[in-house]
Design a protein around this motif. Structure first.
Motif, PDB file in Angstrom:
ATOM      1  N   PHE A 190       0.836  -1.200   0.000  1.00  0.00           N
ATOM      2  CA  PHE A 190       0.000   0.000   0.000  1.00  0.00           C
ATOM      3  C   PHE A 190       0.874   1.255   0.000  1.00  0.00           C
ATOM      4  CE2 PHE A 190      -3.716  -2.229   2.424  1.00  0.00           C
ATOM      5  CZ  PHE A 190      -3.914  -3.055   1.335  1.00  0.00           C
ATOM      6  N   LYS A 191       1.980   1.205   0.742  1.00  0.00           N
ATOM      7  CA  LYS A 191       2.865   2.364   0.864  1.00  0.00           C
ATOM      8  C   LYS A 191       3.476   2.727  -0.480  1.00  0.00           C
ATOM      9  CE  LYS A 191       6.830   4.111   3.504  1.00  0.00           C
ATOM     10  NZ  LYS A 191       7.848   3.801   4.526  1.00  0.00           N
ATOM     11  N   ASN A 192       3.751   1.736  -1.304  1.00  0.00           N
ATOM     12  CA  ASN A 192       4.420   1.967  -2.589  1.00  0.00           C
ATOM     13  C   ASN A 192       3.453   2.316  -3.719  1.00  0.00           C
ATOM     14  OD1 ASN A 192       6.909   1.379  -1.391  1.00  0.00           O
ATOM     15  ND2 ASN A 192       6.688  -0.817  -1.769  1.00  0.00           N
ATOM     16  N   SER A 193       2.164   2.362  -3.407  1.00  0.00           N
ATOM     17  CA  SER A 193       1.165   2.659  -4.435  1.00  0.00           C
ATOM     18  C   SER A 193       1.259   4.117  -4.887  1.00  0.00           C
ATOM     19  CB  SER A 193      -0.236   2.374  -3.884  1.00  0.00           C
ATOM     20  OG  SER A 193      -1.229   2.872  -4.757  1.00  0.00           O
ATOM     21  N   LYS A 194       0.960   4.357  -6.182  1.00  0.00           N
ATOM     22  CA  LYS A 194       0.929   5.716  -6.715  1.00  0.00           C
ATOM     23  C   LYS A 194      -0.503   6.214  -6.913  1.00  0.00           C
ATOM     24  CE  LYS A 194       3.635   7.073  -9.967  1.00  0.00           C
ATOM     25  NZ  LYS A 194       4.299   8.198  -9.294  1.00  0.00           N
ATOM     26  N   ASN A 195      -1.479   5.473  -6.382  1.00  0.00           N
ATOM     27  CA  ASN A 195      -2.878   5.829  -6.638  1.00  0.00           C
ATOM     28  C   ASN A 195      -3.253   7.194  -6.070  1.00  0.00           C
ATOM     29  OD1 ASN A 195      -3.352   3.434  -8.027  1.00  0.00           O
ATOM     30  ND2 ASN A 195      -3.872   2.325  -6.168  1.00  0.00           N
ATOM     31  N   ASN A 196      -2.690   7.569  -4.927  1.00  0.00           N
ATOM     32  CA  ASN A 196      -3.012   8.887  -4.362  1.00  0.00           C
ATOM     33  C   ASN A 196      -2.567  10.011  -5.291  1.00  0.00           C
ATOM     34  OD1 ASN A 196      -4.210   7.824  -2.108  1.00  0.00           O
ATOM     35  ND2 ASN A 196      -2.463   8.142  -0.756  1.00  0.00           N
ATOM     36  N   TYR A 197      -1.472   9.798  -5.964  1.00  0.00           N
ATOM     37  CA  TYR A 197      -0.969  10.797  -6.923  1.00  0.00           C
ATOM     38  C   TYR A 197      -1.985  10.999  -8.050  1.00  0.00           C
ATOM     39  CZ  TYR A 197       1.979  12.767 -10.633  1.00  0.00           C
ATOM     40  OH  TYR A 197       2.489  13.544 -11.638  1.00  0.00           O
ATOM     41  N   TYR A 198      -2.488   9.893  -8.600  1.00  0.00           N
ATOM     42  CA  TYR A 198      -3.450   9.984  -9.701  1.00  0.00           C
ATOM     43  C   TYR A 198      -4.775  10.597  -9.233  1.00  0.00           C
ATOM     44  CZ  TYR A 198      -0.107   6.792 -11.851  1.00  0.00           C
ATOM     45  OH  TYR A 198       1.038   6.218 -12.329  1.00  0.00           O
ATOM     46  N   CYS A 199      -5.238  10.193  -8.051  1.00  0.00           N
ATOM     47  CA  CYS A 199      -6.476  10.761  -7.510  1.00  0.00           C
ATOM     48  C   CYS A 199      -6.335  12.260  -7.286  1.00  0.00           C
ATOM     49  CB  CYS A 199      -6.840  10.074  -6.199  1.00  0.00           C
ATOM     50  SG  CYS A 199      -7.433   8.388  -6.384  1.00  0.00           S
ATOM     51  N   ALA A 200      -5.179  12.674  -6.802  1.00  0.00           N
ATOM     52  CA  ALA A 200      -4.940  14.091  -6.544  1.00  0.00           C
ATOM     53  C   ALA A 200      -5.025  14.912  -7.833  1.00  0.00           C
ATOM     54  CB  ALA A 200      -3.578  14.284  -5.881  1.00  0.00           C
ATOM     55  N   LEU A 201      -4.518  14.370  -8.920  1.00  0.00           N
ATOM     56  CA  LEU A 201      -4.582  15.080 -10.200  1.00  0.00           C
ATOM     57  C   LEU A 201      -6.021  15.285 -10.654  1.00  0.00           C
ATOM     58  CD1 LEU A 201      -1.666  13.361 -12.189  1.00  0.00           C
ATOM     59  CD2 LEU A 201      -1.712  15.699 -11.304  1.00  0.00           C
ATOM     60  N   VAL A 202      -6.849  14.251 -10.504  1.00  0.00           N
ATOM     61  CA  VAL A 202      -8.260  14.358 -10.896  1.00  0.00           C
ATOM     62  C   VAL A 202      -8.987  15.345  -9.990  1.00  0.00           C
ATOM     63  CG1 VAL A 202     -10.435  13.104 -11.139  1.00  0.00           C
ATOM     64  CG2 VAL A 202      -8.296  12.028 -11.867  1.00  0.00           C
ATOM     65  N   ASP A 203      -8.796  15.215  -8.676  1.00  0.00           N
ATOM     66  CA  ASP A 203      -9.452  16.121  -7.727  1.00  0.00           C
ATOM     67  C   ASP A 203      -9.043  17.576  -7.974  1.00  0.00           C
ATOM     68  OD1 ASP A 203     -10.646  13.945  -6.546  1.00  0.00           O
ATOM     69  OD2 ASP A 203      -9.278  13.860  -4.841  1.00  0.00           O
ATOM     70  N   LYS A 204      -7.780  17.777  -8.272  1.00  0.00           N
ATOM     71  CA  LYS A 204      -7.281  19.135  -8.508  1.00  0.00           C
ATOM     72  C   LYS A 204      -7.975  19.763  -9.707  1.00  0.00           C
ATOM     73  CE  LYS A 204      -3.069  21.820  -9.292  1.00  0.00           C
ATOM     74  NZ  LYS A 204      -1.585  21.800  -9.367  1.00  0.00           N
ATOM     75  N   TRP A 205      -8.133  18.991 -10.764  1.00  0.00           N
ATOM     76  CA  TRP A 205      -8.796  19.527 -11.956  1.00  0.00           C
ATOM     77  C   TRP A 205     -10.240  19.915 -11.646  1.00  0.00           C
ATOM     78  CZ3 TRP A 205     -13.036  17.962 -14.835  1.00  0.00           C
ATOM     79  CH2 TRP A 205     -13.247  18.679 -16.024  1.00  0.00           C
ATOM     80  N   VAL A 206     -10.941  19.067 -10.917  1.00  0.00           N
ATOM     81  CA  VAL A 206     -12.344  19.344 -10.579  1.00  0.00           C
ATOM     82  C   VAL A 206     -12.450  20.599  -9.714  1.00  0.00           C
ATOM     83  CG1 VAL A 206     -14.370  18.506  -9.321  1.00  0.00           C
ATOM     84  CG2 VAL A 206     -13.097  16.953 -10.814  1.00  0.00           C
ATOM     85  N   LEU A 207     -11.624  20.694  -8.678  1.00  0.00           N
ATOM     86  CA  LEU A 207     -11.695  21.845  -7.774  1.00  0.00           C
ATOM     87  C   LEU A 207     -11.306  23.143  -8.459  1.00  0.00           C
ATOM     88  CD1 LEU A 207     -10.224  20.336  -4.475  1.00  0.00           C
ATOM     89  CD2 LEU A 207     -12.605  20.931  -4.957  1.00  0.00           C
ATOM     90  N   ASN A 208     -10.421  23.062  -9.418  1.00  0.00           N
ATOM     91  CA  ASN A 208      -9.981  24.263 -10.133  1.00  0.00           C
ATOM     92  C   ASN A 208     -10.996  24.748 -11.165  1.00  0.00           C
ATOM     93  OD1 ASN A 208      -7.497  25.133  -9.076  1.00  0.00           O
ATOM     94  ND2 ASN A 208      -6.395  23.509 -10.134  1.00  0.00           N
ATOM     95  N   ASN A 209     -11.906  23.859 -11.574  1.00  0.00           N
ATOM     96  CA  ASN A 209     -12.775  24.199 -12.701  1.00  0.00           C
ATOM     97  C   ASN A 209     -14.268  24.239 -12.395  1.00  0.00           C
ATOM     98  OD1 ASN A 209     -10.992  24.272 -15.349  1.00  0.00           O
ATOM     99  ND2 ASN A 209     -10.208  22.574 -14.110  1.00  0.00           N
ATOM    100  N   TYR A 210     -14.664  23.773 -11.190  1.00  0.00           N
ATOM    101  CA  TYR A 210     -16.093  23.716 -10.892  1.00  0.00           C
ATOM    102  C   TYR A 210     -16.373  24.227  -9.487  1.00  0.00           C
ATOM    103  CZ  TYR A 210     -16.407  21.108 -15.195  1.00  0.00           C
ATOM    104  OH  TYR A 210     -16.332  20.759 -16.516  1.00  0.00           O
ATOM    105  N   ASP A 211     -17.543  24.828  -9.368  1.00  0.00           N
ATOM    106  CA  ASP A 211     -17.946  25.456  -8.109  1.00  0.00           C
ATOM    107  C   ASP A 211     -18.654  24.414  -7.249  1.00  0.00           C
ATOM    108  OD1 ASP A 211     -18.379  27.359  -6.200  1.00  0.00           O
ATOM    109  OD2 ASP A 211     -20.161  28.191  -7.167  1.00  0.00           O
TER     110      ASP A 211
END
Length: 354
Positions: A190-211
């Motif tokens: 679990f520690k070596n997973s990169k899934n949080n990185y990918y989730c963060a990219l998606v969340d960032k796009w949504v928060l930057n573009n939608y109210d």
């Protein structure tokens, strides 16, 4: 006080807050009449897929079970907007964890969410020329699909459900397992997973573009006694209690300020929360980038050390060969200086040839 009418679209990290076995008292505050778990925005906003009841059986012709059956039908029917309208909820809790993790299959003229239930069904064997698209392998294509379909989703919400409040719950994997004695055990895969990185990219796009509203990002340990077993998003009970409370306080704030005609204050608070989450996301992304750079530096350093070791081994071998050669030359000199004609004559002839 009336219960909060809320729905869920996303992963078990959201849905489990509204499970009495995991969060026993949730019904005191919440009424949930909409649930799309193990689904995808890309999938939900695409045309429905035709199927037969036989397609929903497993590969051996047996029933998959009541829950998988319902989940598969929702994946194929794509009635998300109809179901949202009929649910009469005031808040929709969103996360994109499973969508980002699993991706979708591109078909000839459609897409389908990469659900493990779908893969177990007879329908899966009928899907020809399918191409799996995931953030981890096809980031640009996945993001293009997600952006296009989230825009459709958001536009339809604005048109059909203008009073519905969307709340993003930024689900993050954990690798720290809390033991019964409160000690912490590290789960290396679990520690070596990169899934949080990918989730963060998606969340960032949504928060930057939608109210939309968002819950504050926090880190929680995993439970070794979770109802669904050990998993990277199967948290300790504190997560479900505290996140439920966070939702409750958020909805109370929204409703109070709306009653006071203070929409701007609501918006300001929302932006502050979202900006905080964006900073947390940027911190995660920077940390992951640093980690990747550090890993590359370590790999390069290890390769350099390996090459140095090989070079030292080569130099040592050269020295050994030189020593052996010197010994042979010394032996040859001794033999050639011998007074025995029978010994030296053949060697002199060989030396002249060399």
């Amino acid at each position: 006080m009336s219960r909060i009418k809320i729905g869920v679209f996303g992963s078990c990290g959201n849905r489990d807050m509204f499970n009495s076995d995991i969060n026993p008292n949730y019904k005191q505050d919440f009424s949930i009449t909409f649930s799309y778990v193990s689904n995808s925005i890309i999938n939900a906003m695409s045309p429905p897929i035709k199927y037969s009841e036989n397609d929903l059986l497993d590969l051996n012709g047996n029933e998959l079970g009541k829950v998988p059956y319902k989940l598969i039908k929702k994946i194929l029917d794509r009635n998300v907007m109809r179901d949202l309208v009929n649910s009469h909820i005031d808040y929709l809790l969103l996360d994109f964890y499973l969508e980002t993790l699993n991706g979708v299959y591109l078909l000839d003229d459609n897409v389908i969410y990469n659900s493990h239930y779908i893969r177990k069904s007879k329908l899966y064997s009928k899907l020809e020329d399918k191409q799996l698209v995931k953030m981890s392998t096809d980031m640009e294509l996945f993001m293009d699909l997600f952006k296009e379909n989230f825009e459709k989703f958001y536009s339809q919400i604005e048109k059909k459900l203008p009073d519905l409040t969307l709340i993003l719950n930024p689900i993050r994997e954990s690798y720290k397992i809390q033991q019964d004695d409160n000690s912490i055990k590290i789960k290396e895969p679990f520690k070596n997973s990169k899934n949080n990185y990918y989730c963060a990219l998606v969340d960032k796009w949504v928060l930057n573009n939608y109210d939309i509203e968002s819950l504050i990002i926090k880190n929680y340990n995993l439970s070794q006694n979770h109802k669904w077993g050990l998993g990277p998003t199967h948290y300790v009970p504190e997560y479900y209690k505290e996140t439920s409370q966070q939702i409750k306080e958020l909805t109370q704030r929204i409703e109070f300020l709306n009653q006071q005609n203070q929409a701007q204050i609501n918006k300001d608070i929302r932006l502050t929360r979202n900006n905080y989450n964006l900073l947390k996301i940027d911190e995660l992304l920077a940390r992951d980038k640093y980690k990747n750079t550090e890993e590359r530096l370590n790999d390069t350093y290890n390769k350099y050390n390996q090459q140095n070791e090989e070079l030292e081994h080569y130099k040592k071998r050269c020295e050994e060969l030189n020593e052996e050669n010197q010994k042979l030359n010394n032996l040859l000199s001794e033999v050639l200086s011998s007074n025995s004609w029978k010994v030296t004559s053949p060697l002199r002839k060989l030396k002249n040839k060399l």
